[in-house]
Design a protein around this motif. Structure first.
Motif, mmCIF file in Angstrom:
data_model
loop_
_atom_site.group_PDB
_atom_site.id
_atom_site.type_symbol
_atom_site.label_atom_id
_atom_site.label_comp_id
_atom_site.label_asym_id
_atom_site.label_seq_id
_atom_site.Cartn_x
_atom_site.Cartn_y
_atom_site.Cartn_z
ATOM 1 N N ARG A 1 0.858 -1.197 0.000
ATOM 2 C CA ARG A 1 0.000 0.000 0.000
ATOM 3 C C ARG A 1 0.890 1.242 0.000
ATOM 4 O O ARG A 1 1.358 1.677 1.056
ATOM 5 N N PRO A 2 1.144 1.796 -1.174
ATOM 6 C CA PRO A 2 2.058 2.935 -1.280
ATOM 7 C C PRO A 2 1.656 4.154 -0.455
ATOM 8 O O PRO A 2 2.508 4.967 -0.112
ATOM 9 N N ASP A 3 0.372 4.280 -0.121
ATOM 10 C CA ASP A 3 -0.062 5.433 0.673
ATOM 11 C C ASP A 3 0.432 5.370 2.117
ATOM 12 O O ASP A 3 0.322 6.338 2.855
ATOM 13 N N GLU A 4 0.987 4.240 2.534
ATOM 14 C CA GLU A 4 1.507 4.090 3.902
ATOM 15 C C GLU A 4 2.947 4.562 4.049
ATOM 16 O O GLU A 4 3.481 4.597 5.151
ATOM 17 N N VAL A 5 3.582 4.925 2.949
ATOM 18 C CA VAL A 5 5.017 5.201 2.965
ATOM 19 C C VAL A 5 5.375 6.347 3.902
ATOM 20 O O VAL A 5 6.278 6.209 4.729
ATOM 21 N N ARG A 6 4.697 7.468 3.792
ATOM 22 C CA ARG A 6 5.033 8.626 4.644
ATOM 23 C C ARG A 6 4.807 8.315 6.123
ATOM 24 O O ARG A 6 5.587 8.734 6.974
ATOM 25 N N SER A 7 3.751 7.561 6.433
ATOM 26 C CA SER A 7 3.526 7.213 7.843
ATOM 27 C C SER A 7 4.608 6.255 8.340
ATOM 28 O O SER A 7 5.014 6.327 9.499
ATOM 29 N N LEU A 8 5.090 5.366 7.468
ATOM 30 C CA LEU A 8 6.197 4.484 7.855
ATOM 31 C C LEU A 8 7.448 5.317 8.132
ATOM 32 O O LEU A 8 8.130 5.091 9.141
ATOM 33 N N LEU A 9 7.729 6.286 7.293
ATOM 34 C CA LEU A 9 8.898 7.139 7.524
ATOM 35 C C LEU A 9 8.768 7.910 8.837
ATOM 36 O O LEU A 9 9.730 8.018 9.597
ATOM 37 N N ARG A 10 7.578 8.422 9.124
ATOM 38 C CA ARG A 10 7.373 9.124 10.402
ATOM 39 C C ARG A 10 7.601 8.172 11.574
ATOM 40 O O ARG A 10 8.175 8.559 12.597
ATOM 41 N N ALA A 11 7.169 6.914 11.423
ATOM 42 C CA ALA A 11 7.386 5.931 12.495
ATOM 43 C C ALA A 11 8.876 5.669 12.693
ATOM 44 O O ALA A 11 9.342 5.549 13.830
ATOM 45 N N ILE A 12 9.611 5.615 11.596
ATOM 46 C CA ILE A 12 11.063 5.415 11.707
ATOM 47 C C ILE A 12 11.699 6.609 12.402
ATOM 48 O O ILE A 12 12.532 6.449 13.310
ATOM 49 N N TYR A 13 11.312 7.822 12.009
ATOM 50 C CA TYR A 13 11.898 9.024 12.596
ATOM 51 C C TYR A 13 11.628 9.122 14.096
ATOM 52 O O TYR A 13 12.458 9.616 14.850
#
Length: 134
Positions: free
Chosen positions: A63-75
């Motif tokens: 689900r490509p729309d999850e990418v930014r939320s994954l990056l925020r989780a990493i940060y």
């Protein structure tokens, strides 16, 4: 008795203040044009770096729309920093996230970042990104 007085005083205090109502010494100062341009440049560089990472992760996630939320989780997640001056490395161990697909994406990001052989600023330590306890 003093508590009642303080509570009554607090009730009379306005919840919101307008900037123009603040005393002059406490009002916000506008950034100079040079400072604003500098800060805007830093924001633009950070956004472009995040976009590059997002484009890399889009290929991995279903689900490509999850990418930014994954990056925020990493940060926002914790990481272990392990310097090794003898080997000239700084290992950044990222912790596993909620599901396996995220971990697969993070591992791909780590591999890509490791291929750049980036040095930590102001040191000769090459950064190594790892996921979990490997």
């Amino acid at each position: 008795m003093q508590i009642k007085t303080l509570k009554e005083k607090r009730k009379q205090t306005p919840h919101y203040l307008k900037v123009k109502d603040l005393p002059e010494e406490e009002q916000f100062q506008q950034l100079s044009t040079k400072s604003k341009h500098f800060i805007d440049t830093i924001k633009m560089i950070a956004y472009r770096a995040e976009t590059a990472m997002a484009n890399l992760l889009r290929e991995t996630l279903s689900r490509p729309d999850e990418v930014r939320s994954l990056l925020r989780a990493i940060y926002s997640s914790e990481a272990d920093l392990i310097p090794d001056h003898e080997q000239g490395t700084l290992t950044v161990k990222l912790h596993h996230l909620a599901n396996r697909s995220y971990d697969v994406a993070i591992q791909k990001l780590c591999d890509e970042l490791n291929s750049t052989e980036t040095k930590f600023p102001r040191t000769n330590l090459r950064m190594i990104f790892k996921l979990g306890s490997k």
